[in-house]
Motif scaffolding. Structure first.
Motif, PDB file in Angstrom:
ATOM      1  N   ARG A  72       0.821  -1.214   0.000  1.00  0.00           N
ATOM      2  CA  ARG A  72       0.000   0.000   0.000  1.00  0.00           C
ATOM      3  C   ARG A  72       0.852   1.261   0.000  1.00  0.00           C
ATOM      4  NH1 ARG A  72      -3.218  -2.759   4.910  1.00  0.00           N
ATOM      5  NH2 ARG A  72      -1.035  -3.191   5.371  1.00  0.00           N
ATOM      6  N   SER A  73       2.205   1.069  -0.103  1.00  0.00           N
ATOM      7  CA  SER A  73       3.059   2.253  -0.068  1.00  0.00           C
ATOM      8  C   SER A  73       4.107   2.262  -1.154  1.00  0.00           C
ATOM      9  CB  SER A  73       3.747   2.367   1.301  1.00  0.00           C
ATOM     10  OG  SER A  73       4.602   1.247   1.515  1.00  0.00           O
ATOM     11  N   SER A  74       5.024   1.295  -1.147  1.00  0.00           N
ATOM     12  CA  SER A  74       6.285   1.513  -1.843  1.00  0.00           C
ATOM     13  C   SER A  74       6.599   0.561  -2.977  1.00  0.00           C
ATOM     14  CB  SER A  74       7.433   1.454  -0.827  1.00  0.00           C
ATOM     15  OG  SER A  74       7.232   2.404   0.189  1.00  0.00           O
ATOM     16  N   GLY A  75       5.726  -0.352  -3.332  1.00  0.00           N
ATOM     17  CA  GLY A  75       6.062  -1.214  -4.455  1.00  0.00           C
ATOM     18  C   GLY A  75       6.047  -2.677  -4.104  1.00  0.00           C
ATOM     19  N   LEU A  76       6.252  -3.529  -5.118  1.00  0.00           N
ATOM     20  CA  LEU A  76       6.019  -4.951  -4.941  1.00  0.00           C
ATOM     21  C   LEU A  76       7.159  -5.820  -5.457  1.00  0.00           C
ATOM     22  CD1 LEU A  76       2.335  -4.890  -6.224  1.00  0.00           C
ATOM     23  CD2 LEU A  76       3.124  -4.641  -3.878  1.00  0.00           C
ATOM     24  N   GLY A  77       8.403  -5.367  -5.371  1.00  0.00           N
ATOM     25  CA  GLY A  77       9.522  -6.212  -5.743  1.00  0.00           C
ATOM     26  C   GLY A  77       9.521  -6.558  -7.223  1.00  0.00           C
ATOM     27  N   ASP A  78       9.867  -7.811  -7.577  1.00  0.00           N
ATOM     28  CA  ASP A  78       9.944  -8.236  -8.969  1.00  0.00           C
ATOM     29  C   ASP A  78       8.597  -8.166  -9.663  1.00  0.00           C
ATOM     30  OD1 ASP A  78      12.600  -8.641  -9.107  1.00  0.00           O
ATOM     31  OD2 ASP A  78      12.541 -10.802  -8.806  1.00  0.00           O
ATOM     32  N   TRP A  79       7.506  -8.231  -8.879  1.00  0.00           N
ATOM     33  CA  TRP A  79       6.179  -8.142  -9.485  1.00  0.00           C
ATOM     34  C   TRP A  79       5.631  -6.706  -9.434  1.00  0.00           C
ATOM     35  CZ3 TRP A  79       7.384 -11.554  -5.500  1.00  0.00           C
ATOM     36  CH2 TRP A  79       7.076 -11.118  -4.206  1.00  0.00           C
ATOM     37  N   ARG A  80       6.549  -5.727  -9.275  1.00  0.00           N
ATOM     38  CA  ARG A  80       6.103  -4.328  -9.202  1.00  0.00           C
ATOM     39  C   ARG A  80       5.456  -3.874 -10.503  1.00  0.00           C
ATOM     40  NH1 ARG A  80      11.518  -1.915  -6.254  1.00  0.00           N
ATOM     41  NH2 ARG A  80      11.292  -3.109  -4.350  1.00  0.00           N
ATOM     42  N   ASP A  81       5.844  -4.500 -11.621  1.00  0.00           N
ATOM     43  CA  ASP A  81       5.261  -4.087 -12.888  1.00  0.00           C
ATOM     44  C   ASP A  81       3.803  -4.525 -13.018  1.00  0.00           C
ATOM     45  OD1 ASP A  81       7.613  -2.924 -13.613  1.00  0.00           O
ATOM     46  OD2 ASP A  81       8.376  -4.693 -14.660  1.00  0.00           O
ATOM     47  N   GLN A  82       3.377  -5.435 -12.123  1.00  0.00           N
ATOM     48  CA  GLN A  82       1.985  -5.886 -12.167  1.00  0.00           C
ATOM     49  C   GLN A  82       1.149  -4.925 -11.324  1.00  0.00           C
ATOM     50  OE1 GLN A  82       1.403 -10.112 -11.567  1.00  0.00           O
ATOM     51  NE2 GLN A  82       3.617 -10.466 -11.703  1.00  0.00           N
ATOM     52  N   THR A  83       0.492  -4.018 -11.968  1.00  0.00           N
ATOM     53  CA  THR A  83      -0.278  -3.008 -11.257  1.00  0.00           C
ATOM     54  C   THR A  83      -1.664  -3.523 -10.912  1.00  0.00           C
ATOM     55  OG1 THR A  83      -1.048  -2.074 -13.335  1.00  0.00           O
ATOM     56  CG2 THR A  83       0.968  -1.143 -12.388  1.00  0.00           C
ATOM     57  N   GLY A  84      -2.275  -2.896  -9.895  1.00  0.00           N
ATOM     58  CA  GLY A  84      -3.647  -3.219  -9.551  1.00  0.00           C
ATOM     59  C   GLY A  84      -3.809  -4.480  -8.731  1.00  0.00           C
ATOM     60  N   LEU A  85      -2.707  -5.029  -8.166  1.00  0.00           N
ATOM     61  CA  LEU A  85      -2.806  -6.234  -7.354  1.00  0.00           C
ATOM     62  C   LEU A  85      -3.418  -5.908  -5.995  1.00  0.00           C
ATOM     63  CD1 LEU A  85       0.645  -7.923  -8.048  1.00  0.00           C
ATOM     64  CD2 LEU A  85      -1.554  -8.473  -9.079  1.00  0.00           C
ATOM     65  N   SER A  86      -4.258  -6.789  -5.510  1.00  0.00           N
ATOM     66  CA  SER A  86      -4.838  -6.618  -4.181  1.00  0.00           C
ATOM     67  C   SER A  86      -3.850  -7.085  -3.121  1.00  0.00           C
ATOM     68  CB  SER A  86      -6.131  -7.422  -4.064  1.00  0.00           C
ATOM     69  OG  SER A  86      -5.847  -8.815  -4.119  1.00  0.00           O
ATOM     70  N   PHE A  87      -4.159  -6.772  -1.872  1.00  0.00           N
ATOM     71  CA  PHE A  87      -3.308  -7.180  -0.763  1.00  0.00           C
ATOM     72  C   PHE A  87      -3.193  -8.707  -0.713  1.00  0.00           C
ATOM     73  CE2 PHE A  87      -2.372  -8.098   3.689  1.00  0.00           C
ATOM     74  CZ  PHE A  87      -1.405  -7.154   3.988  1.00  0.00           C
ATOM     75  N   SER A  88      -4.296  -9.412  -0.903  1.00  0.00           N
ATOM     76  CA  SER A  88      -4.278 -10.879  -0.848  1.00  0.00           C
ATOM     77  C   SER A  88      -3.499 -11.469  -2.013  1.00  0.00           C
ATOM     78  CB  SER A  88      -5.706 -11.427  -0.829  1.00  0.00           C
ATOM     79  OG  SER A  88      -6.412 -11.037  -2.001  1.00  0.00           O
ATOM     80  N   GLU A  89      -3.572 -10.837  -3.176  1.00  0.00           N
ATOM     81  CA  GLU A  89      -2.802 -11.333  -4.319  1.00  0.00           C
ATOM     82  C   GLU A  89      -1.308 -11.180  -4.072  1.00  0.00           C
ATOM     83  OE1 GLU A  89      -5.800 -10.579  -8.103  1.00  0.00           O
ATOM     84  OE2 GLU A  89      -4.674  -8.887  -7.277  1.00  0.00           O
ATOM     85  N   VAL A  90      -0.913 -10.071  -3.463  1.00  0.00           N
ATOM     86  CA  VAL A  90       0.494  -9.885  -3.125  1.00  0.00           C
ATOM     87  C   VAL A  90       0.920 -10.913  -2.079  1.00  0.00           C
ATOM     88  CG1 VAL A  90       2.195  -8.294  -2.167  1.00  0.00           C
ATOM     89  CG2 VAL A  90       0.422  -7.432  -3.687  1.00  0.00           C
ATOM     90  N   ALA A  91       0.029 -11.206  -1.129  1.00  0.00           N
ATOM     91  CA  ALA A  91       0.337 -12.210  -0.110  1.00  0.00           C
ATOM     92  C   ALA A  91       0.597 -13.570  -0.749  1.00  0.00           C
ATOM     93  CB  ALA A  91      -0.807 -12.300   0.893  1.00  0.00           C
ATOM     94  N   ASP A  92      -0.186 -13.925  -1.754  1.00  0.00           N
ATOM     95  CA  ASP A  92       0.014 -15.202  -2.439  1.00  0.00           C
ATOM     96  C   ASP A  92       1.331 -15.216  -3.211  1.00  0.00           C
ATOM     97  OD1 ASP A  92      -2.366 -16.243  -1.500  1.00  0.00           O
ATOM     98  OD2 ASP A  92      -3.536 -15.546  -3.232  1.00  0.00           O
ATOM     99  N   LEU A  93       1.658 -14.101  -3.854  1.00  0.00           N
ATOM    100  CA  LEU A  93       2.936 -14.007  -4.574  1.00  0.00           C
ATOM    101  C   LEU A  93       4.116 -14.112  -3.618  1.00  0.00           C
ATOM    102  CD1 LEU A  93       2.108 -11.179  -7.129  1.00  0.00           C
ATOM    103  CD2 LEU A  93       2.525 -13.583  -7.654  1.00  0.00           C
ATOM    104  N   LEU A  94       3.984 -13.497  -2.440  1.00  0.00           N
ATOM    105  CA  LEU A  94       5.043 -13.589  -1.441  1.00  0.00           C
ATOM    106  C   LEU A  94       5.208 -15.032  -0.968  1.00  0.00           C
ATOM    107  CD1 LEU A  94       7.075 -12.132   0.405  1.00  0.00           C
ATOM    108  CD2 LEU A  94       5.216 -11.749   2.023  1.00  0.00           C
ATOM    109  N   ALA A  95       4.086 -15.720  -0.755  1.00  0.00           N
ATOM    110  CA  ALA A  95       4.157 -17.123  -0.347  1.00  0.00           C
ATOM    111  C   ALA A  95       4.818 -17.972  -1.422  1.00  0.00           C
ATOM    112  CB  ALA A  95       2.753 -17.631  -0.045  1.00  0.00           C
ATOM    113  N   ASP A  96       4.493 -17.693  -2.687  1.00  0.00           N
ATOM    114  CA  ASP A  96       5.122 -18.438  -3.786  1.00  0.00           C
ATOM    115  C   ASP A  96       6.638 -18.243  -3.762  1.00  0.00           C
ATOM    116  OD1 ASP A  96       2.643 -19.296  -4.634  1.00  0.00           O
ATOM    117  OD2 ASP A  96       2.444 -17.757  -6.188  1.00  0.00           O
TER     118      ASP A  96
END
Length: 506
Positions: free
Chosen positions: A364-388
């Motif tokens: 909700r602030s600063s970006g999403l690492g290697d998947w930062r180019d994927q815009t519009g991700l929800s919090f739960s979607e980011v959580a799943d990517l982190l788990a992966d």
């Protein structure tokens, strides 16, 4: 060796020394002139400030049109004038409260000014060394024969014109550093104690402060009194807390163990930094985790909070951090990275005590690492990517011992899949855990949420004392894994609560 040869060598040595001495004098003179006429703009005391060095041995703060200017000995022969520019404070009372809080923990701002002055001095020395060598280079290139010819022409009208032109060129190069600057008007400085009067008690730390007295400062006396009162209360509360923290009976690391201090949600409360450091020293911590929300808005004016954090833990072996949701934008991460803190880019890296750690900035602030180019991700979607990412590392034999996040909820899928040993977070301003989580395959991991280290109510923590309980954690590592956690809470009344050390069994 014959005497003429010795004489020739002696002359050569004297000639070299003469050249070197001349270059040294010229370089020092030019460097000094450049240094005292240079300026730098930095973030200081929640302002965009301009620093101008001098050799007065005094630090002068130009406070603007309402508050009076302040002066204090710098402690060396180098002085500095700090002109405070724009700020986002909406009221003078808010601005005065900030000054009081920053003054109670000034190490970060002192470090900023010192680094800036050192950079300016180095730049001036380099320029001085180059410019100081130019006359000698010209002297050598002209040669002895040509110099004799020039000496012969010098008394003539042509020679005088050429010499005048040379002087004009030198002036054009050197003097502009001082052009446009007029001598400052005479100033009347009075001790702060005299300015406020005997009815206002002053802390010992500010007795060397002087105030520039003029017709406008009388209107600012009440604000100064309020700031002094807030400063005194802040210094007393946090200094007493730090002193008491140093005497806490905390678990000390055993042989082969490494202890890491955990802070989160400081929200600009720099007063707690000295308390956190005292707890770290009492518990034998040599590294620090920062779970984010060091600021309230992520704005540049909050650099003082980051500078204080960096100065407090500068000597630690390791400093890892993630950005929280209130560290909005990229400024917080960029600033702390410049000050030597380690952030994460979706890779498992070496952590304290031989552990392996992974972290992520709050999406909700600063970006999403290697998947930062994927815009519009929800919090739960980011959580799943982190788990992966964590589980992929686990399958590759690079298991994540500690997952550092701002909100522990984002690491819930990784824990439930058994891919991490320990999740550390903050965000909710309430301490929870450590709580064991058993995955479907029977593997056990833990989640631990720290309360607000800044004692923040919502995103506001700056003030003369705590707004709510302040939390600090100590995480013990043994054999490359987190072995236990101890929680310490400072109450708004100044009392500490120390929880028992909780062992983590996997």
């Amino acid at each position: 060796m014959t005497r003429p040869v010795r004489t020739m060598q002696a002359r050569r040595l004297l000639k070299v020394l003469a050249y070197f001495g001349t270059w040294l004098v010229l370089s020092a003179a030019v460097a000094g002139a450049i240094f005292v006429h240079s300026e730098r703009t930095v973030e200081i005391a929640s302002h965009e400030a301009t620093l101008s060095p001098n050799f007065s041995g005094e630090a002068v703060a130009r406070m603007g049109p309402v508050l009076p200017d302040l002066r204090i000995p710098s402690g060396s022969w180098v002085g500095v004038e700090v002109e405070l520019g724009k700020t986002d404070a909406e009221t003078l009372e808010e601005l005065t409260a900030r000054y009081a809080a920053i003054a109670a923990q000034p190490e970060g701002q002192v470090a900023v000014a010192q680094r800036t002055l050192e950079a300016m001095a180095l730049a001036a020395l380099v320029q001085g060394a180059v410019l100081g060598g130019v006359p000698l280079l010209v002297w050598v290139l002209v040669g002895r024969a040509r110099r004799r010819e020039l000496y012969a022409v010098l008394p003539t009208r042509r020679g005088i014109a050429a010499a005048g032109l040379a002087v004009a060129l030198v002036v054009a190069v050197v003097v502009p550093y001082g052009w446009g600057r007029s001598d400052p008007p005479a100033e009347s400085w009075v001790p702060l104690a005299e300015f406020l009067g005997p009815e206002v008690p002053l802390p010992d730390e500010v007795r060397d402060v002087e105030v520039m007295a003029d017709a406008t400062t009388a209107q600012s006396r009440r604000l100064i009194e309020s700031g002094i009162s807030s400063y005194d209360e802040s210094v007393h509360f946090y200094s007493a807390a730090a002193e008491n923290a140093a005497a806490l009976d905390l678990r000390r690391p055993e042989e082969g163990e490494t202890v890491v201090l955990l802070v989160s949600d400081r929200h600009d409360n720099v007063g707690m930094d000295k308390v956190a450091r005292a707890i770290a020293d009492a518990g034998g911590a040599t590294a620090v985790f920062d779970a984010g929300d060091d600021t309230s808005t992520g704005s540049r004016w909050e650099a003082f909070s980051l500078d204080s954090l960096a100065a407090t833990f500068k000597s630690f072996d390791g400093r890892w951090a993630v950005a929280g949701n209130h560290d909005n934008g990229g400024f917080v991460r960029s600033h702390l990275e410049d000050l030597g803190w380690t952030y994460f880019d979706d890779e498992v890296i070496e952590g304290p005590g031989g552990s392996r750690i992974l972290g992520i900035d709050d999406p909700r602030s600063s970006g999403l690492g290697d998947w930062r180019d994927q815009t519009g991700l929800s919090f739960s979607e980011v959580a799943d990517l982190l788990a992966d990412a964590a589980c992929a590392a686990d399958e590759d034999g690079d298991r994540v011992d500690t997952l550092l996040v701002h909100d522990a909820n984002i690491a819930k899928p990784a824990l439930e899949r058994g891919c991490v040993d320990l999740v550390l977070g903050g965000h909710v301003h309430v301490q929870t855990g450590p709580v064991p989580v058993t995955a479907a395959d029977g593997r056990v991991g833990y989640t631990y949420t720290l309360g607000t280290t800044g004692g923040a109510a919502y995103a506001i923590a700056i003030g003369s004392k705590l707004r709510r309980p302040a939390s600090i954690g100590l995480v013990t590592y043994r054999d490359g894994r987190a072995a236990g956690i101890q929680s310490i809470t400072l109450q708004p009344n100044g009392r500490f609560e120390v929880d028992p050390w909780v062992a983590l069994a996997y």
